[in-house]
Design a protein around this motif. Structure first.
Motif, PDB file in Angstrom:
ATOM      1  N   GLU A 169      38.036  42.696  36.846  1.00  0.00           N
ATOM      2  CA  GLU A 169      37.295  41.616  37.489  1.00  0.00           C
ATOM      3  C   GLU A 169      36.184  41.123  36.575  1.00  0.00           C
ATOM      4  O   GLU A 169      35.922  39.909  36.488  1.00  0.00           O
ATOM      5  CB  GLU A 169      36.695  42.114  38.814  1.00  0.00           C
ATOM      6  CG  GLU A 169      37.756  42.382  39.872  1.00  0.00           C
ATOM      7  CD  GLU A 169      37.149  42.951  41.151  1.00  0.00           C
ATOM      8  OE1 GLU A 169      35.934  43.245  41.150  1.00  0.00           O
ATOM      9  OE2 GLU A 169      37.895  43.085  42.154  1.00  0.00           O
ATOM     10  N   GLY A 170      35.551  42.058  35.894  1.00  0.00           N
ATOM     11  CA  GLY A 170      34.478  41.653  34.950  1.00  0.00           C
ATOM     12  C   GLY A 170      35.048  40.823  33.830  1.00  0.00           C
ATOM     13  O   GLY A 170      34.442  39.839  33.377  1.00  0.00           O
ATOM     14  N   ALA A 171      36.208  41.174  33.331  1.00  0.00           N
ATOM     15  CA  ALA A 171      36.817  40.413  32.236  1.00  0.00           C
ATOM     16  C   ALA A 171      37.166  39.018  32.722  1.00  0.00           C
ATOM     17  O   ALA A 171      36.967  38.025  31.982  1.00  0.00           O
ATOM     18  CB  ALA A 171      38.061  41.132  31.729  1.00  0.00           C
ATOM     19  N   MET A 172      37.684  38.894  33.922  1.00  0.00           N
ATOM     20  CA  MET A 172      38.025  37.577  34.438  1.00  0.00           C
ATOM     21  C   MET A 172      36.779  36.750  34.670  1.00  0.00           C
ATOM     22  O   MET A 172      36.796  35.499  34.486  1.00  0.00           O
ATOM     23  CB  MET A 172      38.834  37.728  35.747  1.00  0.00           C
ATOM     24  CG  MET A 172      40.256  38.221  35.495  1.00  0.00           C
ATOM     25  SD  MET A 172      41.292  38.188  36.974  1.00  0.00           S
ATOM     26  CE  MET A 172      40.506  39.442  37.941  1.00  0.00           C
ATOM     27  N   GLU A 173      35.651  37.389  35.099  1.00  0.00           N
ATOM     28  CA  GLU A 173      34.403  36.648  35.266  1.00  0.00           C
ATOM     29  C   GLU A 173      33.922  36.156  33.897  1.00  0.00           C
ATOM     30  O   GLU A 173      33.359  35.039  33.793  1.00  0.00           O
ATOM     31  CB  GLU A 173      33.348  37.556  35.914  1.00  0.00           C
ATOM     32  CG  GLU A 173      33.641  37.838  37.373  1.00  0.00           C
ATOM     33  CD  GLU A 173      32.654  38.817  38.001  1.00  0.00           C
ATOM     34  OE1 GLU A 173      31.777  39.320  37.252  1.00  0.00           O
ATOM     35  OE2 GLU A 173      32.766  39.088  39.218  1.00  0.00           O
ATOM     36  N   GLN A 174      34.098  36.964  32.850  1.00  0.00           N
ATOM     37  CA  GLN A 174      33.709  36.529  31.523  1.00  0.00           C
ATOM     38  C   GLN A 174      34.545  35.314  31.096  1.00  0.00           C
ATOM     39  O   GLN A 174      34.022  34.406  30.432  1.00  0.00           O
ATOM     40  CB  GLN A 174      33.875  37.668  30.507  1.00  0.00           C
ATOM     41  CG  GLN A 174      32.853  38.773  30.673  1.00  0.00           C
ATOM     42  CD  GLN A 174      33.108  39.937  29.711  1.00  0.00           C
ATOM     43  OE1 GLN A 174      34.137  39.964  29.037  1.00  0.00           O
ATOM     44  NE2 GLN A 174      32.149  40.876  29.650  1.00  0.00           N
ATOM     45  N   VAL A 175      35.841  35.310  31.459  1.00  0.00           N
ATOM     46  CA  VAL A 175      36.666  34.158  31.093  1.00  0.00           C
ATOM     47  C   VAL A 175      36.168  32.939  31.828  1.00  0.00           C
ATOM     48  O   VAL A 175      36.069  31.850  31.241  1.00  0.00           O
ATOM     49  CB  VAL A 175      38.136  34.440  31.446  1.00  0.00           C
ATOM     50  CG1 VAL A 175      38.965  33.168  31.264  1.00  0.00           C
ATOM     51  CG2 VAL A 175      38.701  35.532  30.558  1.00  0.00           C
ATOM     52  N   GLN A 176      35.829  33.141  33.073  1.00  0.00           N
ATOM     53  CA  GLN A 176      35.312  32.010  33.844  1.00  0.00           C
ATOM     54  C   GLN A 176      33.973  31.551  33.282  1.00  0.00           C
ATOM     55  O   GLN A 176      33.647  30.351  33.354  1.00  0.00           O
ATOM     56  CB  GLN A 176      35.176  32.391  35.322  1.00  0.00           C
ATOM     57  CG  GLN A 176      36.516  32.576  36.029  1.00  0.00           C
ATOM     58  CD  GLN A 176      36.365  33.048  37.477  1.00  0.00           C
ATOM     59  OE1 GLN A 176      35.207  33.387  37.873  1.00  0.00           O
ATOM     60  NE2 GLN A 176      37.469  33.066  38.212  1.00  0.00           N
ATOM     61  N   ALA A 177      33.221  32.488  32.746  1.00  0.00           N
ATOM     62  CA  ALA A 177      31.934  32.131  32.149  1.00  0.00           C
ATOM     63  C   ALA A 177      32.098  31.593  30.727  1.00  0.00           C
ATOM     64  O   ALA A 177      31.110  31.172  30.089  1.00  0.00           O
ATOM     65  CB  ALA A 177      30.997  33.344  32.127  1.00  0.00           C
ATOM     66  N   GLY A 178      33.324  31.538  30.245  1.00  0.00           N
ATOM     67  CA  GLY A 178      33.588  31.000  28.921  1.00  0.00           C
ATOM     68  C   GLY A 178      33.496  32.048  27.851  1.00  0.00           C
ATOM     69  O   GLY A 178      33.572  31.748  26.659  1.00  0.00           O
ATOM     70  N   GLN A 179      33.331  33.262  28.222  1.00  0.00           N
ATOM     71  CA  GLN A 179      33.245  34.341  27.239  1.00  0.00           C
ATOM     72  C   GLN A 179      34.630  34.971  27.051  1.00  0.00           C
ATOM     73  O   GLN A 179      34.877  36.132  27.353  1.00  0.00           O
ATOM     74  CB  GLN A 179      32.230  35.409  27.706  1.00  0.00           C
ATOM     75  CG  GLN A 179      30.839  34.864  27.920  1.00  0.00           C
ATOM     76  CD  GLN A 179      29.910  35.929  28.524  1.00  0.00           C
ATOM     77  OE1 GLN A 179      30.332  37.061  28.787  1.00  0.00           O
ATOM     78  NE2 GLN A 179      28.659  35.556  28.723  1.00  0.00           N
ATOM     79  N   MET A 180      35.534  34.197  26.579  1.00  0.00           N
ATOM     80  CA  MET A 180      36.890  34.633  26.454  1.00  0.00           C
ATOM     81  C   MET A 180      37.051  35.691  25.382  1.00  0.00           C
ATOM     82  O   MET A 180      37.888  36.609  25.497  1.00  0.00           O
ATOM     83  CB  MET A 180      37.817  33.440  26.164  1.00  0.00           C
ATOM     84  CG  MET A 180      37.848  32.426  27.324  1.00  0.00           C
ATOM     85  SD  MET A 180      38.958  31.059  26.960  1.00  0.00           S
ATOM     86  CE  MET A 180      40.513  31.868  26.865  1.00  0.00           C
ATOM     87  N   ALA A 181      36.235  35.550  24.335  1.00  0.00           N
ATOM     88  CA  ALA A 181      36.344  36.529  23.249  1.00  0.00           C
ATOM     89  C   ALA A 181      35.943  37.897  23.744  1.00  0.00           C
ATOM     90  O   ALA A 181      36.610  38.933  23.441  1.00  0.00           O
ATOM     91  CB  ALA A 181      35.477  36.112  22.067  1.00  0.00           C
ATOM     92  N   GLU A 182      34.856  37.999  24.484  1.00  0.00           N
ATOM     93  CA  GLU A 182      34.444  39.293  25.023  1.00  0.00           C
ATOM     94  C   GLU A 182      35.504  39.821  26.009  1.00  0.00           C
ATOM     95  O   GLU A 182      35.796  41.028  26.050  1.00  0.00           O
ATOM     96  CB  GLU A 182      33.097  39.163  25.752  1.00  0.00           C
ATOM     97  CG  GLU A 182      31.902  38.927  24.822  1.00  0.00           C
ATOM     98  CD  GLU A 182      31.766  37.471  24.395  1.00  0.00           C
ATOM     99  OE1 GLU A 182      32.623  36.645  24.849  1.00  0.00           O
ATOM    100  OE2 GLU A 182      30.860  37.165  23.633  1.00  0.00           O
ATOM    101  N   ALA A 183      36.037  38.890  26.792  1.00  0.00           N
ATOM    102  CA  ALA A 183      37.065  39.324  27.751  1.00  0.00           C
ATOM    103  C   ALA A 183      38.272  39.876  27.020  1.00  0.00           C
ATOM    104  O   ALA A 183      38.842  40.928  27.375  1.00  0.00           O
ATOM    105  CB  ALA A 183      37.454  38.172  28.653  1.00  0.00           C
ATOM    106  N   LEU A 184      38.726  39.174  25.960  1.00  0.00           N
ATOM    107  CA  LEU A 184      39.875  39.664  25.200  1.00  0.00           C
ATOM    108  C   LEU A 184      39.550  40.985  24.537  1.00  0.00           C
ATOM    109  O   LEU A 184      40.401  41.906  24.493  1.00  0.00           O
ATOM    110  CB  LEU A 184      40.280  38.629  24.135  1.00  0.00           C
ATOM    111  CG  LEU A 184      40.979  37.355  24.646  1.00  0.00           C
ATOM    112  CD1 LEU A 184      41.133  36.348  23.514  1.00  0.00           C
ATOM    113  CD2 LEU A 184      42.340  37.742  25.231  1.00  0.00           C
ATOM    114  N   ALA A 185      38.322  41.072  24.042  1.00  0.00           N
ATOM    115  CA  ALA A 185      37.954  42.320  23.387  1.00  0.00           C
ATOM    116  C   ALA A 185      37.987  43.476  24.383  1.00  0.00           C
ATOM    117  O   ALA A 185      38.365  44.619  24.035  1.00  0.00           O
ATOM    118  CB  ALA A 185      36.553  42.188  22.741  1.00  0.00           C
ATOM    119  N   TYR A 186      37.643  43.181  25.582  1.00  0.00           N
ATOM    120  CA  TYR A 186      37.636  44.256  26.588  1.00  0.00           C
ATOM    121  C   TYR A 186      39.053  44.642  26.980  1.00  0.00           C
ATOM    122  O   TYR A 186      39.399  45.828  26.988  1.00  0.00           O
ATOM    123  CB  TYR A 186      36.821  43.819  27.812  1.00  0.00           C
ATOM    124  CG  TYR A 186      36.870  44.840  28.924  1.00  0.00           C
ATOM    125  CD1 TYR A 186      36.126  46.016  28.819  1.00  0.00           C
ATOM    126  CD2 TYR A 186      37.676  44.626  30.045  1.00  0.00           C
ATOM    127  CE1 TYR A 186      36.198  46.938  29.822  1.00  0.00           C
ATOM    128  CE2 TYR A 186      37.738  45.558  31.051  1.00  0.00           C
ATOM    129  CZ  TYR A 186      36.995  46.747  30.951  1.00  0.00           C
ATOM    130  OH  TYR A 186      37.071  47.683  31.921  1.00  0.00           O
TER     131      TYR A 186
END
Length: 559
Positions: free
Chosen positions: A127-144
């Motif tokens: 859920e945190g990774a998807m929130e990061q994608v929604q927040a535009g932090q796709m790189a952090e989400a992918l890294a996670y």
């Protein structure tokens, strides 16, 4: 009689084994059906467990794939799919629930709980990774989502999945293999019992053919021979204590009894044919053969009684025929003597007839001479003396005729007595003397006729004697009255005419008497011939009675 198991008992044992085997086969078929159902259920459970396990694992992998796809693309579809799985599809929960419903072991449940815990631990991170994608932090989400921590948890989950699937497959396969082995064992036992049943049926068929059908066919053939009257046909079967053996024993016993009865009847009839009627019938006949025994006894009794009566009758006929032959011979002799006496009487009557004819001629001459009495008194006187002598001769002849008539009456009386005796003997002889009785009646009739003829002759002779006496008286008167003259000569002529007429009548009567005596002679001759024939018939009857007696004496009768 040797011991042998009853066919019914042997068949009951063999059929009992067959029925038991069939019953066990039915039980095993039910057991096989049950095992087969369990095997099908086990295969279904194995499939369902594998399916739901993959569903559980695929649900977890699906969430990981959707999170990584959303982190990589940011596509809202992957975000929706993720939450659709979490909120709606719930494949992980449904797969676990289905596996729990089917049945899983505690270790398997522990692995499921461990995988669920790891998956649940990843949910906040995802859920945190998807929130990061929604927040535009796709790189952090992918890294996670592609980081070592996430990958390590995922690897642990996958390892648990592989172990769970292997354990589940091993357990399911072991259960399926166990049930398969049990079904194969049951099927093998069923085939074994089928073989046992087949072997039992072959044994039953063999025993039935050997111990039932073959003996029954032999019994059928033997009974066919017995029904055709052949009691000497070979019968190889030996009796024993079995049912067929008892039937064989009954057939042997029946043949022995029938042979015994036939031999006894043949022996008795042969002895009867040889004339031995003093036999006795035993009492060893049994059942329906007892009437034959009684009938043979009655036949013997009847034959003995009939032959005894025939023997007695033959003796009586022989005795009576001898008496009748003797009486017939006596009658024949009497008839011959009577014929001789009748011939002598006929000769005497013929002589008397000649004398009467001579008297008639003399009377006629006296009548002629009386016409010339007036002129020839001296000659008439001499002739009257001659006439007186002739009348004396006539008187003597008449006396002799009276003696002959007496003899005829005696002969007639004796003939009548003989006829009565013959009638009595014919009555004693019964039907055999009917012909002789007819002859006796004819002889008696002839004797009566002879007696009547003798009486007529006696009357005629008496008349002749009266006339002769009267003539003698007239001759004496004529001699005394010759001197009286011609007047008394006319009266003498009338008297001589009457004498001549009487002499003529006497001649005619004597002629009739001669004819009657000839008829009597013929009848007496016939009686003599008939008496001879009766004597011969009586002798023949005596011989036939003797032969009948000898024929009956050939039979040896009871005393």
């Amino acid at each position: 009689m040797k011991k042998a198991m009853n066919q019914s008992k042997l068949n009951m044992i063999l059929n009992g084994i067959s029925l038991t085997s069939l019953f066990l086969m039915i039980l095993l078929l039910f057991a096989y059906g049950n095992i087969k159902g369990k095997l099908n259920d086990a295969n279904a459970d194995r499939f369902n467990l594998t399916y739901n396990a993959n569903r559980f694992m695929n649900g977890s992998a699906y969430l990981t794939n959707e999170v990584r796809a959303y982190a990589s693309t940011g596509d809202q579809v992957h975000f929706d799919n993720y939450w659709n799985e979490i909120n709606n599809l719930k494949n992980r929960d449904l797969g676990v629930a289905a596996m729990q419903e089917i049945g899983i072991t505690a270790s398997e449940q522990a692995m499921i709980d461990q995988m669920s815990a790891l998956s649940n631990n990843l949910v906040p991170l995802e859920e945190g990774a998807m929130e990061q994608v929604q927040a535009g932090q796709m790189a952090e989400a992918l890294a996670y989502v592609y980081g070592s921590d996430y990958s390590s948890v995922t690897a642990n989950i996958n390892a648990l999945k592989e172990q769970f699937l292997n354990d589940l497959e091993t357990r399911s396969k072991a259960q399926v293999d166990k049930l398969t082995l049990e079904s194969d064992i049951i099927m093998g036992i069923i085939f074994l019992f089928m073989i046992v049943v087949g072997i039992m049926q072959l044994i039953v068929m063999t025993i039935t053919k050997k111990r039932i059908l073959v003996p029954v066919i032999a019994v059928r053939d033997q009974m066919g021979e017995i029904s055709r009257g052949n009691l000497s046909a070979p019968f190889a079967l030996e009796p024993d204590t079995s049912e067929i053996g008892m039937l064989v024993a009954s057939i042997h016993e029946t043949k022995r009894e029938l042979k015994k009865y036939i031999s006894d009847i043949n022996s008795k009839l042969t002895q009867m044919a040889q004339g031995q009627m003093d036999l006795s019938i035993g009492n060893d006949y049994r059942g329906e053969f007892q009437p034959i025994q009684l009938a043979m006894g009655q036949i013997l009794n009847s034959l003995n009684q009939a032959l005894s009566r025939i023997n007695q009758t033959a003796e009586q006929v022989s005795t009576e025929s001898e008496k009748m032959a003797s009486d017939s011979q006596t009658l024949s002799n009497g008839a011959v003597a009577q014929a001789s006496a009748v011939e002598e009487l006929s000769a005497s009557i013929q002589d008397l007839s000649s004398q009467v004819n001579s008297t008639s001629t003399d009377a006629d001459n006296a009548r002629k001479l009386s016409i010339d009495t007036a002129t020839q008194l001296e000659t008439c006187n001499q002739k009257m003396a001659d006439l007186t002598m002739a009348m004396g001769d006539i008187s003597k002849s008449s006396q002799q005729i009276s003696g002959i008539i007496k003899t005829i009456e005696d002969i007639s009386f004796q003939t009548n007595i003989l006829a009565l005796n013959a009638a009595v003997e014919a009555a004693r002889a019964g039907s055999a003397g009917k012909g002789f009785a007819v002859v006796a009646d004819e002889v008696q009739s002839l004797a009566n006729k002879s007696a009547e003829a003798a009486q007529d002759i006696t009357n005629l002779i008496q008349n002749s004697l009266s006339l002769v006496e009267r003539g003698t008286a007239l001759s004496a008167d004529s001699t005394k009255t010759l001197d009286a003259g011609v007047a008394k000569a006319r009266k003498s002529t009338e008297v001589v005419e009457r004498i001549a007429q009487s002499a003529k009548e006497q001649a005619e009567s004597l002629t009739q008497l001669t004819l009657g005596m000839e008829q009597i002679s013929e009848v007496v001759q016939t009686n003599a011939s008939t008496a001879e024939k009766s004597s011969d018939s009586a002798q023949e009857l005596r011989l036939q009675a003797g032969e009948l007696k000898e024929s009956v004496q050939m039979f040896r009768l009871r005393r």
